[in-house]
Design an enzyme around this catalytic site. Structure first.
Site, short mmCIF file in Angstrom:
data_model
loop_
_atom_site.label_atom_id
_atom_site.label_comp_id
_atom_site.label_asym_id
_atom_site.label_seq_id
_atom_site.Cartn_x
_atom_site.Cartn_y
_atom_site.Cartn_z
N GLY A 278 6.30 44.96 96.77
CA GLY A 278 7.09 44.89 97.99
C GLY A 278 8.20 43.87 97.96
CB CYS A 391 22.69 72.85 105.80
SG CYS A 391 23.58 73.79 104.57
CD GLU A 392 19.20 67.11 108.66
OE1 GLU A 392 19.41 66.44 109.69
OE2 GLU A 392 18.36 68.01 108.57
C1 LIG Z 1 4.51 51.00 96.73
C2 LIG Z 1 3.52 50.05 96.21
C3 LIG Z 1 3.91 49.03 95.35
C4 LIG Z 1 5.34 48.79 94.95
O1 LIG Z 1 6.15 48.49 96.02
P1 LIG Z 1 7.67 47.98 95.72
O2 LIG Z 1 8.24 47.82 97.07
O3 LIG Z 1 8.32 49.05 94.93
O4 LIG Z 1 7.53 46.71 94.96
C5 LIG Z 1 2.93 48.20 94.85
N1 LIG Z 1 1.63 48.37 95.17
C6 LIG Z 1 1.21 49.35 95.99
C7 LIG Z 1 -0.22 49.49 96.29
C8 LIG Z 1 2.14 50.22 96.54
O5 LIG Z 1 1.72 51.19 97.36
#
Ligand SMILES: *Cc1c(COP(=O)(O)O)cnc(C)c1O
Length: 463
Positions: A278, A391-392
């Site tokens: 994340g 088409c959106e």
């Molecule tokens: C999506 C996800 C990630 C990676 O998220 P990023 O934002 O791409 O770093 C890591 N672990 C889990 C469990 C995820 O679902």
């Protein structure tokens, strides 16, 4: 406890007010190195080059739209993450951001591990030679067939996401005469996006098992009691595109608390924790992502401190960056088709792709930048919205940006930071042909995922 909340709710924390856009850059020809991959520059003629190859040549050879992935940048980012976390931690690349066999080989060579979350991703990983023990298998509803394949292949860990799955995986492992290494995914009551996070007792979402009401503790009790499972740790993933480490701090504290409860109840100290992915990247010049070594230090400091307070041995940490590795390494190249100035509003620039190659703008209100890349221009800025050919009316690639006012049909424009969640979320809407991914490195370009063809479409349509 630090706590911050966005008035529109956490899902909207990265959404700027309607009509918000930053002022045009002083020099529209400048390429902000924050949002472009590392080997991108302009050549003497003003054309953008990546890996030493000019975009006009790339467009001619591979067509548009197409994703161009800067291989040496990808490898450098893998090494930076591996080096930052060192030998006492594990970095798992989240394959869902973008996966192909070439990518798997690069990950293997650069010493990373790999997260997969479907049978298709598992097959791709194994086919490209990723050792099974370096693969983690995720997902909130893995099918029995997927679990069987993962167990048979000998994946390093399966991340259990529900009470049903605890029993399901244990049963399958036992039938195969193995003890499957597993982690339990817990929801810690932290939802984090960009600069905001919310810490709550409960989380209203589909993933994991809640820490609240002793649910996670009960899951641990069950997992420890089943012969088919070797419980190695606890997993937490709190959000996406996060810049602020405060959400990780709350998450780590709650996970360590659970480890202490497990020790007190069962007399075992689980050896690993996974803090998920994340980590944010720069989509526009306004974003300021942290370097892997800062993230590694922050996470390890938090975990060490919390473990000392709870008198626990510090567990081995793993992380799962997807976007932070592949996101910045690619751009999408488009050709401008039509240009419509709407008096007093903005100019709509239509390109030869759209929501079929980048759904993130429509899906998440994501922000992107864009640049004229086939040439430089001395013209002043014009406010544009870059849209696709679908088409959106929500088919928007870049909501608000500035391009030179002399933009013309046939010009090439590029959207940077499209390495993650663009090709992997691409669709065939309007029977669009999904674009190729071309890896560029040291003056050489090669297709790693080819462009779809009309024959591909007709092959699935059995008539
Ligand atoms: C999506 C996800 C990630 C990676 O998220 P990023 O934002 O791409 O770093 C890591 N672990 C889990 C469990 C995820 O679902």
């Amino acid at each position: 406890m630090s706590r911050s909340a966005h008035p529109a709710g956490p899902r909207h924390a990265d959404v700027l007010p309607e009509g918000h856009y930053s002022a045009p850059a002083a020099d529209l020809n400048a390429l902000d190195e924050k949002v472009w991959s590392r080997t991108v520059t302009r050549d003497a003629d003003g054309a953008l080059t990546v890996g030493g190859i000019a975009v006009a040549r790339l467009a001619e050879e591979f067509g548009t739209p197409a994703y161009f992935l800067d291989e040496s940048d990808f490898r450098a980012r893998c090494r930076a993450w591996a080096d930052a976390f060192g030998p006492d931690a594990d970095v798992f690349y989240a394959g869902k951001a973008f996966l192909s066999r070439a990518v798997v080989r690069w990950l293997k060579e650069e010493g990373l591990n790999l997260d997969v979350c479907s049978g298709g991703e598992l097959t791709t990983a194994l086919d490209a030679g990723m050792p099974a023990e370096r693969i983690a298998f995720h997902g909130n509803n893995k099918t029995v067939a997927e679990i069987e394949r993962a167990v048979e292949a000998g994946v390093g860990r399966i991340v259990l996401d529900s009470f049903q799955e605890i029993v399901r995986v244990a049963h399958i492992a036992q039938r195969h005469g193995v003890r499957q290494r597993v982690q339990i995914r817990v929801t810690v009551g932290v939802e984090a996006h960009t600069h905001e996070f919310i810490a709550t007792a409960h989380e209203d979402q589909k993933f994991g098992i809640a820490l609240a009401d002793g649910q996670a503790a009960e899951a641990v009790r069950r997992a420890l009691s089943l012969d088919g499972l070797e419980l190695i740790g606890v997993h937490s993933h709190i959000g996406s595109q996060i810049f602020d480490m405060a959400g990780f701090e709350v998450s780590a504290r709650r996970v360590v608390q659970l480890l202490a409860e497990i020790r007190d109840e069962h007399g075992v100290e689980l050896p690993e924790i996974d803090l998920g992915g994340g980590l944010g990247i720069a989509y526009t010049s306004e974003d300021d992502p942290r370097e892997p070594h800062e993230i590694a230090k922050a996470l390890s400091d938090i975990v060490t401190r919390e473990c000392e307070a709870a008198k626990l041995r510090t567990p081995r940490i793993s992380v799962e960056p997807g976007r932070a590795i592949v996101g910045p390494t690619a751009f999408t190249l488009y050709e401008v088709g039509t240009i419509k100035p709407l008096e007093g509003l903005r100019t709509y620039v239509s390109v030869d792709g759209g929501m079929s190659d980048n759904i993130r703008t429509a899906l998440y209100d994501a922000e992107y930048s864009v640049a004229l890349v086939s040439r430089t221009s001395d013209a002043g800025p014009m406010l544009v919205r870059v849209v696709g050919k679908h088409c959106e009316s929500g088919d928007i690639v870049v909501k608000d940006a500035f391009l030179p006012a002399d933009l013309a049909p046939g010009d090439l424009i590029a959207v940077p930071a499209t390495g993650a969640y663009c090709r992997s979320m691409a669709s065939n809407y309007n029977h669009a042909l999904r674009p190729p991914v071309v890896a560029v490195r040291d003056g050489e370009a090669r297709v790693i995922v080819r462009r779809e063809t009309e024959e591909d479409l007709l092959r699935l349509d059995v008539g």
